[in-house]
Design a protein around this motif. Sequence first.
Motif, PDB file in Angstrom:
ATOM      1  N   VAL A 196       0.812  -1.221   0.000  1.00  0.00           N
ATOM      2  CA  VAL A 196       0.000   0.000   0.000  1.00  0.00           C
ATOM      3  C   VAL A 196       0.843   1.268   0.000  1.00  0.00           C
ATOM      4  O   VAL A 196       0.296   2.371  -0.044  1.00  0.00           O
ATOM      5  CB  VAL A 196      -0.985   0.025   1.196  1.00  0.00           C
ATOM      6  CG1 VAL A 196      -2.004  -1.083   1.067  1.00  0.00           C
ATOM      7  CG2 VAL A 196      -0.249  -0.049   2.520  1.00  0.00           C
TER       8      VAL A 196
ATOM      9  N   GLU B  57      -5.016   0.590  10.251  1.00  0.00           N
ATOM     10  CA  GLU B  57      -5.018   0.070   8.888  1.00  0.00           C
ATOM     11  C   GLU B  57      -5.633  -1.323   8.793  1.00  0.00           C
ATOM     12  O   GLU B  57      -6.221  -1.693   7.778  1.00  0.00           O
ATOM     13  CB  GLU B  57      -3.592   0.062   8.328  1.00  0.00           C
ATOM     14  CG  GLU B  57      -3.456  -0.440   6.901  1.00  0.00           C
ATOM     15  CD  GLU B  57      -4.306   0.352   5.911  1.00  0.00           C
ATOM     16  OE1 GLU B  57      -4.764  -0.248   4.917  1.00  0.00           O
ATOM     17  OE2 GLU B  57      -4.525   1.563   6.124  1.00  0.00           O
TER      18      GLU B  57
ATOM     19  N   SER C 129      -9.211  -1.170   7.814  1.00  0.00           N
ATOM     20  CA  SER C 129      -9.409  -0.937   6.382  1.00  0.00           C
ATOM     21  C   SER C 129      -9.214  -2.221   5.589  1.00  0.00           C
ATOM     22  O   SER C 129      -9.946  -2.489   4.624  1.00  0.00           O
ATOM     23  CB  SER C 129      -8.428   0.134   5.884  1.00  0.00           C
ATOM     24  OG  SER C 129      -8.695   1.389   6.474  1.00  0.00           O
ATOM     25  N   ALA C 130      -8.216  -3.015   5.978  1.00  0.00           N
ATOM     26  CA  ALA C 130      -7.955  -4.284   5.293  1.00  0.00           C
ATOM     27  C   ALA C 130      -9.140  -5.235   5.457  1.00  0.00           C
ATOM     28  O   ALA C 130      -9.607  -5.862   4.493  1.00  0.00           O
ATOM     29  CB  ALA C 130      -6.681  -4.921   5.823  1.00  0.00           C
TER      30      ALA C 130
ATOM     31  N   THR D 133     -12.133  -4.091   3.417  1.00  0.00           N
ATOM     32  CA  THR D 133     -11.927  -4.365   1.993  1.00  0.00           C
ATOM     33  C   THR D 133     -12.472  -5.739   1.632  1.00  0.00           C
ATOM     34  O   THR D 133     -13.100  -5.925   0.582  1.00  0.00           O
ATOM     35  CB  THR D 133     -10.430  -4.283   1.639  1.00  0.00           C
ATOM     36  OG1 THR D 133      -9.966  -2.945   1.883  1.00  0.00           O
ATOM     37  CG2 THR D 133     -10.175  -4.636   0.185  1.00  0.00           C
ATOM     38  N   GLU D 134     -12.247  -6.714   2.508  1.00  0.00           N
ATOM     39  CA  GLU D 134     -12.718  -8.076   2.265  1.00  0.00           C
ATOM     40  C   GLU D 134     -14.233  -8.182   2.399  1.00  0.00           C
ATOM     41  O   GLU D 134     -14.901  -8.821   1.565  1.00  0.00           O
ATOM     42  CB  GLU D 134     -12.038  -9.031   3.246  1.00  0.00           C
ATOM     43  CG  GLU D 134     -10.538  -9.088   3.055  1.00  0.00           C
ATOM     44  CD  GLU D 134      -9.815  -9.857   4.145  1.00  0.00           C
ATOM     45  OE1 GLU D 134      -8.608 -10.069   3.989  1.00  0.00           O
ATOM     46  OE2 GLU D 134     -10.457 -10.246   5.137  1.00  0.00           O
TER      47      GLU D 134
ATOM     48  N   TRP E 248     -14.642   0.430  -2.883  1.00  0.00           N
ATOM     49  CA  TRP E 248     -14.232   1.555  -2.044  1.00  0.00           C
ATOM     50  C   TRP E 248     -13.965   2.781  -2.938  1.00  0.00           C
ATOM     51  O   TRP E 248     -14.709   3.743  -2.929  1.00  0.00           O
ATOM     52  CB  TRP E 248     -13.007   1.125  -1.264  1.00  0.00           C
ATOM     53  CG  TRP E 248     -12.422   2.091  -0.298  1.00  0.00           C
ATOM     54  CD1 TRP E 248     -12.785   3.399  -0.093  1.00  0.00           C
ATOM     55  CD2 TRP E 248     -11.359   1.822   0.618  1.00  0.00           C
ATOM     56  NE1 TRP E 248     -12.002   3.958   0.888  1.00  0.00           N
ATOM     57  CE2 TRP E 248     -11.125   3.015   1.341  1.00  0.00           C
ATOM     58  CE3 TRP E 248     -10.583   0.702   0.894  1.00  0.00           C
ATOM     59  CZ2 TRP E 248     -10.122   3.107   2.320  1.00  0.00           C
ATOM     60  CZ3 TRP E 248      -9.593   0.791   1.868  1.00  0.00           C
ATOM     61  CH2 TRP E 248      -9.372   1.968   2.574  1.00  0.00           C
TER      62      TRP E 248
ATOM     63  N   CYS F  44      -8.039  -9.550   1.295  1.00  0.00           N
ATOM     64  CA  CYS F  44      -7.306  -8.299   1.141  1.00  0.00           C
ATOM     65  C   CYS F  44      -5.839  -8.630   0.894  1.00  0.00           C
ATOM     66  O   CYS F  44      -5.193  -9.295   1.699  1.00  0.00           O
ATOM     67  CB  CYS F  44      -7.443  -7.431   2.388  1.00  0.00           C
ATOM     68  SG  CYS F  44      -6.526  -5.887   2.276  1.00  0.00           S
TER      69      CYS F  44
ATOM     70  N   ARG G  23      -6.513  -3.056  -1.924  1.00  0.00           N
ATOM     71  CA  ARG G  23      -6.993  -1.773  -1.435  1.00  0.00           C
ATOM     72  C   ARG G  23      -6.763  -0.745  -2.541  1.00  0.00           C
ATOM     73  O   ARG G  23      -5.904  -0.955  -3.393  1.00  0.00           O
ATOM     74  CB  ARG G  23      -6.246  -1.406  -0.151  1.00  0.00           C
ATOM     75  CG  ARG G  23      -6.709  -2.184   1.079  1.00  0.00           C
ATOM     76  CD  ARG G  23      -5.712  -2.169   2.217  1.00  0.00           C
ATOM     77  NE  ARG G  23      -4.644  -3.139   1.988  1.00  0.00           N
ATOM     78  CZ  ARG G  23      -3.696  -3.424   2.882  1.00  0.00           C
ATOM     79  NH1 ARG G  23      -3.677  -2.782   4.038  1.00  0.00           N
ATOM     80  NH2 ARG G  23      -2.772  -4.321   2.609  1.00  0.00           N
TER      81      ARG G  23
ATOM     82  N   TYR H  42      -3.820   7.088  -0.928  1.00  0.00           N
ATOM     83  CA  TYR H  42      -4.380   5.976  -0.168  1.00  0.00           C
ATOM     84  C   TYR H  42      -4.333   6.214   1.344  1.00  0.00           C
ATOM     85  O   TYR H  42      -5.299   5.923   2.058  1.00  0.00           O
ATOM     86  CB  TYR H  42      -3.677   4.647  -0.479  1.00  0.00           C
ATOM     87  CG  TYR H  42      -4.220   3.554   0.418  1.00  0.00           C
ATOM     88  CD1 TYR H  42      -5.470   2.995   0.170  1.00  0.00           C
ATOM     89  CD2 TYR H  42      -3.534   3.160   1.572  1.00  0.00           C
ATOM     90  CE1 TYR H  42      -6.020   2.060   1.037  1.00  0.00           C
ATOM     91  CE2 TYR H  42      -4.079   2.225   2.436  1.00  0.00           C
ATOM     92  CZ  TYR H  42      -5.322   1.686   2.167  1.00  0.00           C
ATOM     93  OH  TYR H  42      -5.865   0.769   3.030  1.00  0.00           O
TER      94      TYR H  42
ATOM     95  N   SER I  78      -7.619   5.994   3.546  1.00  0.00           N
ATOM     96  CA  SER I  78      -7.790   4.964   4.572  1.00  0.00           C
ATOM     97  C   SER I  78      -8.095   5.590   5.925  1.00  0.00           C
ATOM     98  O   SER I  78      -8.921   5.074   6.692  1.00  0.00           O
ATOM     99  CB  SER I  78      -6.523   4.102   4.654  1.00  0.00           C
ATOM    100  OG  SER I  78      -6.656   3.118   5.657  1.00  0.00           O
TER     101      SER I  78
END
Length: 456
Positions: A125, A223, A226-227, A230-231, A240, A330, A403, A409, A413
Amino acid sequence: MFKSQKLKDWLKLFERRGVILSWFSLVWSRRVFRGIGLAIVTLFSIGLFSHFPSFSQDPVTVRFLVQAGEATQLQSFAEDFNQKNPNITLEIVKGPNNTNLVEDLYTSAFLLGDSPYDIVYMDIVWVQKFAAAGWLADLSEWVDADLLTPYLEGVTEGGRYQGKLYRMPLRADGGMLYYRTDFLKQVGADPPETFEELVEISQQIQDQGLAQWGFIWQGKQYEGLSALFTEILEGFGGFWVDPETNEVGLDRPEAIAAAEFLRQTITKGISPQDVTTYSEEETRLLFQSGNTAFLRNWPYVVPLANQSKIAGQFSIKPMIHAPSFNSGACLGGWGFGISSRSPHQQEAWKVIEYFNNIDVQRQYFLITGFVPGRRSLFLDPELVSKYPHYPQLLDVINNSVLRPPIAQYAQTSDILQRYLSAALTGSQTPKAALEAAATETRTLLGRQQRVISLEQ
């Protein structure tokens, strides 16, 4: 390096004054040394320093920064590289065991304008941010398609920005679902495929008193949240940020449903209230304590759990999803880039070539237990003998999702983390929180787009 006119000016200065000894006082200044790198090479090439053989034979030092734990694991490889390459000294610098702090150290070094790191060992990332800032060299000079063919598509694509490759992959990572095989057997259930099945099986296991908690995940504002999201977002068919158009999808029904699912695991008692304070390690330890049915986490948990009280009583699978939609792991992972400001880019590439060797990688993964980026190593007999779960990991990583690969980013995030945390703790409804997150994200990306347009 100096442009050709600058080089000519330096050579005229040396020729006119004839004071080679005064040059030595300048060389010891690191900034000057970097600035006249091309002049030094030229002077060597015309033999002006032939009577200083010991100076000319000093090896070039190439450095990169890495978390302290992995730096220790990599030390034997640095020693092996140095033995095989007497003209280059690879120096691995130990950083904190916190990914965000390592990123901050790289960023600070670049912002100071004189980074000591020739290689950038980076998380997937970071690539777009570092590349957009001009801190990374385009690797196309060294990398052709054949060199990337052995790697999983996701880990190579994660190293690109605006069509150019800035990171050579080494290892991959991907979120997955851990489940207690003994609990599922006792309630007569198969491993869940959908969010609804996960909830139903969790409640059965809890109702029978087999485990206190059904599903544990990373809900802390960082973070890892966020990961995870994402999934879940992929599993509901949402998105996203579209990196091609900067379109934001956080206020769409699919994204709101994803946030509502996570919130409902708390309100229904499947996940503890404190899950909103958990990161990877808290969830791993709780799962290993034997009191949890399902866990979302990264592959590093497998060898650790196999040394705990639940050894032989759990398995892994790709993440769950809504009916008619896809599972999404992710995608994480690390790889090597070259600093655009390094005066030793060719030597830096020699280091990357060394780590690209399949035998070196096999030994690296045998030592670390990390997830390979190279496809064949998931089925390598020596690795599978030590890590029998590797073939299962291939299924997980093949169902991966990135992501948003955008330069902004980190800020994007941060916005998601803040509003998602508000939704999960109940201070805002999922709908209100994600609508606010979408608005703020659009403002960020729109403002950045206007800045780029003005610069052009």
